[in-house]
Motif scaffolding. Structure first.
Motif, PDB file in Angstrom:
ATOM      1  N   ALA A 215      -6.860   9.033 -10.241  1.00 42.75           N
ATOM      2  CA  ALA A 215      -7.571   9.042  -8.961  1.00 42.75           C
ATOM      3  C   ALA A 215      -6.732   8.628  -7.746  1.00 42.75           C
ATOM      4  O   ALA A 215      -6.729   9.340  -6.728  1.00 42.75           O
ATOM      5  CB  ALA A 215      -8.819   8.175  -9.072  1.00 42.75           C
ATOM      6  N   PRO A 216      -6.002   7.501  -7.783  1.00 38.09           N
ATOM      7  CA  PRO A 216      -5.250   7.108  -6.575  1.00 38.09           C
ATOM      8  C   PRO A 216      -4.196   8.144  -6.191  1.00 38.09           C
ATOM      9  O   PRO A 216      -4.018   8.456  -5.007  1.00 38.09           O
ATOM     10  CB  PRO A 216      -4.611   5.777  -6.967  1.00 38.09           C
ATOM     11  N   VAL A 230       5.246  13.928   3.425  1.00 37.38           N
ATOM     12  CA  VAL A 230       5.477  12.905   2.402  1.00 37.38           C
ATOM     13  C   VAL A 230       4.479  11.771   2.611  1.00 37.38           C
ATOM     14  O   VAL A 230       4.266  11.319   3.741  1.00 37.38           O
ATOM     15  CB  VAL A 230       6.916  12.382   2.456  1.00 37.38           C
ATOM     16  N   SER A 231       3.886  11.305   1.532  1.00 37.51           N
ATOM     17  CA  SER A 231       2.865  10.259   1.616  1.00 37.51           C
ATOM     18  C   SER A 231       3.489   8.884   1.766  1.00 37.51           C
ATOM     19  O   SER A 231       4.681   8.672   1.476  1.00 37.51           O
ATOM     20  CB  SER A 231       2.002  10.271   0.356  1.00 37.51           C
ATOM     21  N   ALA A 232       2.658   7.931   2.185  1.00 41.59           N
ATOM     22  CA  ALA A 232       3.026   6.525   2.075  1.00 41.59           C
ATOM     23  C   ALA A 232       2.974   6.139   0.600  1.00 41.59           C
ATOM     24  O   ALA A 232       2.343   6.833  -0.209  1.00 41.59           O
ATOM     25  CB  ALA A 232       2.049   5.681   2.882  1.00 41.59           C
ATOM     26  N   PRO A 233       3.642   5.071   0.207  1.00 41.88           N
ATOM     27  CA  PRO A 233       3.587   4.658  -1.197  1.00 41.88           C
ATOM     28  C   PRO A 233       2.150   4.415  -1.658  1.00 41.88           C
ATOM     29  O   PRO A 233       1.341   3.853  -0.917  1.00 41.88           O
ATOM     30  CB  PRO A 233       4.401   3.361  -1.217  1.00 41.88           C
ATOM     31  N   VAL A 234       1.830   4.875  -2.864  1.00 43.25           N
ATOM     32  CA  VAL A 234       0.502   4.689  -3.435  1.00 43.25           C
ATOM     33  C   VAL A 234       0.648   4.198  -4.871  1.00 43.25           C
ATOM     34  O   VAL A 234       1.527   4.658  -5.610  1.00 43.25           O
ATOM     35  CB  VAL A 234      -0.309   5.998  -3.382  1.00 43.25           C
ATOM     36  N   PHE A 238       0.661   3.665 -13.392  1.00 45.93           N
ATOM     37  CA  PHE A 238       2.014   3.976 -13.845  1.00 45.93           C
ATOM     38  C   PHE A 238       3.100   3.353 -12.971  1.00 45.93           C
ATOM     39  O   PHE A 238       4.259   3.312 -13.362  1.00 45.93           O
ATOM     40  CB  PHE A 238       2.205   5.500 -13.861  1.00 45.93           C
ATOM     41  N   GLY A 239       2.723   2.897 -11.792  1.00 42.17           N
ATOM     42  CA  GLY A 239       3.703   2.328 -10.871  1.00 42.17           C
ATOM     43  C   GLY A 239       3.387   2.756  -9.446  1.00 42.17           C
ATOM     44  O   GLY A 239       2.221   3.001  -9.099  1.00 42.17           O
ATOM     45  N   TRP A 240       4.440   2.872  -8.634  1.00 44.45           N
ATOM     46  CA  TRP A 240       4.269   3.244  -7.237  1.00 44.45           C
ATOM     47  C   TRP A 240       4.846   4.637  -7.001  1.00 44.45           C
ATOM     48  O   TRP A 240       5.960   4.947  -7.409  1.00 44.45           O
ATOM     49  CB  TRP A 240       4.964   2.239  -6.326  1.00 44.45           C
TER      50      TRP A 240
END
Length: 310
Positions: A215-216, A230-234, A238-240
């Motif tokens: 989901a995230p 490009v997205s911001a970190p999410v 599993f990690g970032w």
């Protein structure tokens, strides 16, 4: 999804026929052997009455081998093709020898054996009726008609192709985003930094639609509007992730070859349900045990609801 144990048991016959080859998958045009590659002459089909062995004077025929194959589908699937016929013949030889011994000892005359014989006769007739009346009605033309309905009802959905760089910590993800904002190549950085197995191909995840990713990640990926963004970190379990939108498109209906087997099975089960309902119409059924009758009725209702929901 069919959860009823009764319905699962009924579909076991379908699985048996598919695995044993009694119901062949629809023949596709591209499956045909090109004329230039076709063999000069095909081997003549073997007649069911052809005798492959005799045991104490009793014949074993090609038909017997096919009957045994129906009962031993699972075992046959686990061995090379060239070993299957010898295996079946060995089983039938053992069967003939032991059947003769049982006959000589009078086992065929016992009430329990007669009950078992009646059951086996009913099972064989059920199997033959299924193959001749139900399975044979599910033709390629019928499956293609189902596919045409499927395509007509298909509703396209948004799909995107994205790449990502996966790192263990938020600090590392922020550093990756900063590097990308500064002009670093996404694929190169993915190969250097990402801990995802797909890093070797630049983090490319291919096309995916809603519900296919955690989901995230999915929310962040579908929030991207412009190709190349490009997205911001999410964060996910599993990690970032740092995600890049590569392409956008509308999904299209799968090709006939991709869904033919599934449509065939659905059509076969629908035909099975209709046929059984027709045969059951007007048939008196008496179950003296009230609790057992209630359980059977409940299971039948669940089965019918599952068939309607398909």
């Amino acid at each position: 999804m069919i959860s009823s144990s009764l319905r699962l048991a009924r579909t076991s016959m379908l699985a048996l026929f598919l695995a044993a080859g009694a119901l062949a998958a629809p023949v596709m045009a591209q499956d045909a052997v090109p004329a230039a590659e076709a063999p000069a002459a095909e081997a003549a089909p073997v007649a069911p009455e052809t005798v492959v062995a005799t045991v104490g004077g009793a014949p074993i025929t090609e038909a017997d081998l096919s009957f045994a194959a129906e009962d031993l589908t699972q075992e046959l699937s686990q061995m090379p093709e060239e070993q299957r016929k010898p295996f079946l013949l060995r089983v039938l030889i053992d069967m003939k020898v032991m059947a003769k011994a049982g006959q000589d000892e009078g086992m065929a005359e016992t009430p329990l054996f007669q009950q078992r014989l009646a059951y086996l006769k009913d099972r064989a007739l059920r199997r033959a009726y299924f193959a001749d009346t139900i399975a044979n009605s599910v033709t390629e033309e019928a499956v293609r008609a189902e596919y045409d309905k499927f395509v007509a009802d298909f509703v396209p959905a948004d799909e995107i192709r994205a790449s990502h760089i996966l790192v263990p910590t938020e600090e590392e993800a922020n550093a990756v985003k900063t590097a990308l904002d500064g002009g670093a190549d996404f694929a190169t950085l993915a190969k250097e930094k990402s801990i995802d197995p797909g890093a070797a191909n630049g983090g490319d995840l291919g096309f995916f639609g809603p519900g296919m990713m955690v989901a995230p990640f999915e929310a962040a990926a579908f929030a991207l509007t412009d190709v190349g963004q490009v997205s911001a970190p999410v964060q996910s379990q599993f990690g970032w992730h740092v995600i890049k939108l590569e392409e956008k498109r509308q999904s299209s209906a799968p090709a006939f070859e991709q869904v033919a087997s599934q449509l065939q099975q659905q059509l076969l089960m629908a035909t099975f349900d209709k046929t059984v309902a027709r045969l059951m119409d007007g048939v008196a059924i008496d179950i003296p045990d009230a609790a057992l009758k209630a359980a059977v009725d409940s299971q039948t209702e669940t089965d019918a609801a599952g068939a309607t929901a398909q």
